[in-house]
Design an enzyme around this catalytic site. Sequence first.
Site, short mmCIF file in Angstrom:
data_model
loop_
_atom_site.label_atom_id
_atom_site.label_comp_id
_atom_site.label_asym_id
_atom_site.label_seq_id
_atom_site.Cartn_x
_atom_site.Cartn_y
_atom_site.Cartn_z
CE LYS A 41 51.94 71.77 67.63
NZ LYS A 41 53.29 72.03 68.20
N GLY A 88 58.72 70.14 70.76
CA GLY A 88 60.12 69.70 70.79
C GLY A 88 60.64 69.32 69.41
CG ASP A 89 63.12 69.10 65.73
OD1 ASP A 89 62.24 68.70 64.98
OD2 ASP A 89 64.35 69.05 65.40
CD GLN A 141 56.68 70.88 61.57
OE1 GLN A 141 57.88 70.78 61.70
NE2 GLN A 141 55.84 69.97 62.05
CB SER A 186 51.77 68.33 68.40
OG SER A 186 53.02 68.06 68.98
CB THR A 193 57.77 60.97 65.80
OG1 THR A 193 57.35 62.19 66.41
CG2 THR A 193 58.32 61.24 64.42
CE LYS A 207 61.37 71.87 63.61
NZ LYS A 207 60.69 70.58 63.36
N1 GLU Z 1 59.54 68.49 65.67
C1 GLU Z 1 58.51 67.60 65.23
C2 GLU Z 1 58.43 67.62 63.73
O1 GLU Z 1 59.44 67.78 63.07
C3 GLU Z 1 57.19 67.82 65.95
C4 GLU Z 1 56.59 69.17 65.82
C5 GLU Z 1 55.36 69.40 66.68
O2 GLU Z 1 54.93 68.49 67.37
O3 GLU Z 1 54.88 70.53 66.65
O4 GLU Z 1 57.40 67.45 63.14
#
Ligand code: GLU
Length: 450
Positions: free
Chosen positions: A91, A166-167, A112, A382, A211, A127
């Site tokens: 994830k 997303g990111d 992550q 998420s 976030t 990622k």
């Molecule tokens: N990109 C976000 C992070 O850095 C969210 C990742 C997600 O929701 O899977 O955690």
Amino acid sequence: MHQYMQRVYDEVKARNPHEKLFLQTVEEVFESLEPIVEKNAELYEKYGVLERMCEPDRMIQFRVTWADDNGMPHVNRGFRVQFNSAIGPYKGGLRFASDVTLDTMKFLGFEQTFKNSLTSLPLGGGKGGSDFSPIGKSDAEVMRFCQAFMTELWRHIGPDVDVPAGDIGVGGREIGYLYGQYKRIKAVWENGVLTGKGFSYGGSLIRPEATGYGAVYYLVEVLKHFGETIEGKRIAISGYGNVGWGIMKKAMHLGAKVTYFAGPDGYIHDPDGVTGEKLDFILEMRAKDPMHCKPYADKYGVEFVPGTKCWGVKDVDIIMPAATQNDVNEEWAQKIIDSGVKYYIEVANMPTTNEALAMLRKCEHITVAPSKAVNAGGVATSGFEMSQNSMRYSWTAEEVDERLKVTMKNIYAASVEAAEKAGLGYDLVAGGNIAGFLRVADAMIAQGLV
Ligand code: GLU
């Protein structure tokens, strides 16, 4: 460093000599884990825990070919790093930005894994992304790129396999196009394969703000520890994407205000704070041109300082870097220390260089909170989106927000407890790393040498 850690770190370095960002995060995490590894070195060594944690389960790289609006061909590189699946399906987000390399993906995937573990949800670490930037591209070009990207990625992901989101550079629009292509190729309704979706097709309420909201909930806990409240606090941030915007909004709800924010072109000083309709203007400004925040100053008649960052300003209580990696180096850290500010709350992934982080942690008048814990509310929400998709149901905004708040409180409490247990006192950075590590390590040991 303990000799087992040193051996693994040397191997990681020898194997990935050019991956500066990845080595930076491994070094930072290892430093925190020292007391825990020291106590259990034999067990961790027997199960190869550290060396397995530093080598992704698999890394997928592919070519993405697409045509621009003039019919000219373009080739980009697509990535998905499936880092660790000890506690759940992979994830993590997708980043579309011109500076993305495999190194970026590995650093983010490694972080992550620990972050997702901290949420206490069943989420492994992964990622992905591309060196394609949507900035300056037409809507049709972004759609064609997303379709080409998913045409390669779909075979590697799934609701129980790997769930991207997303990111930087990937928001609701990109997720929509990516999901459309996934559905077209697979011809099934599997909307749990991506998170950050629009509400009409299975997205979770509060996900766009999560976030930023989560970061402010975490901040409230830190302030509580020092007998303070958030009311009346002035905050300086960098970035005004989804994350920064969420911080501005939640700060406003709780009686605080963001008085400084920085963009790629310089910074804004709005002593009254970014509140009310100004929040909508931020969204508009960003949609029109994400590279310039000056239009905010022109519209509201406030100060704009071009070409620099707002770190080191004296009239704030809290600093929250929420833009991108290595935003704060030693020079900026010194300015932050000299400003007398008391709280340094990381929000972006790895916003501080290791040298700057060491300076800030050493400084007696500053409390540092680490991004892996502070920004975990995004991925936690998420996780809630995945739960809602599995149930074929959706929660109200209040329900999601309440779960997010509880999750952030738990992450904070787990970090404090982990640091205390390790004999480190009140150390949110080490505590966050240790708490995240322990759950993954435990699952990896239980599942044997795989
Ligand atoms: N990109 C976000 C992070 O850095 C969210 C990742 C997600 O929701 O899977 O955690």
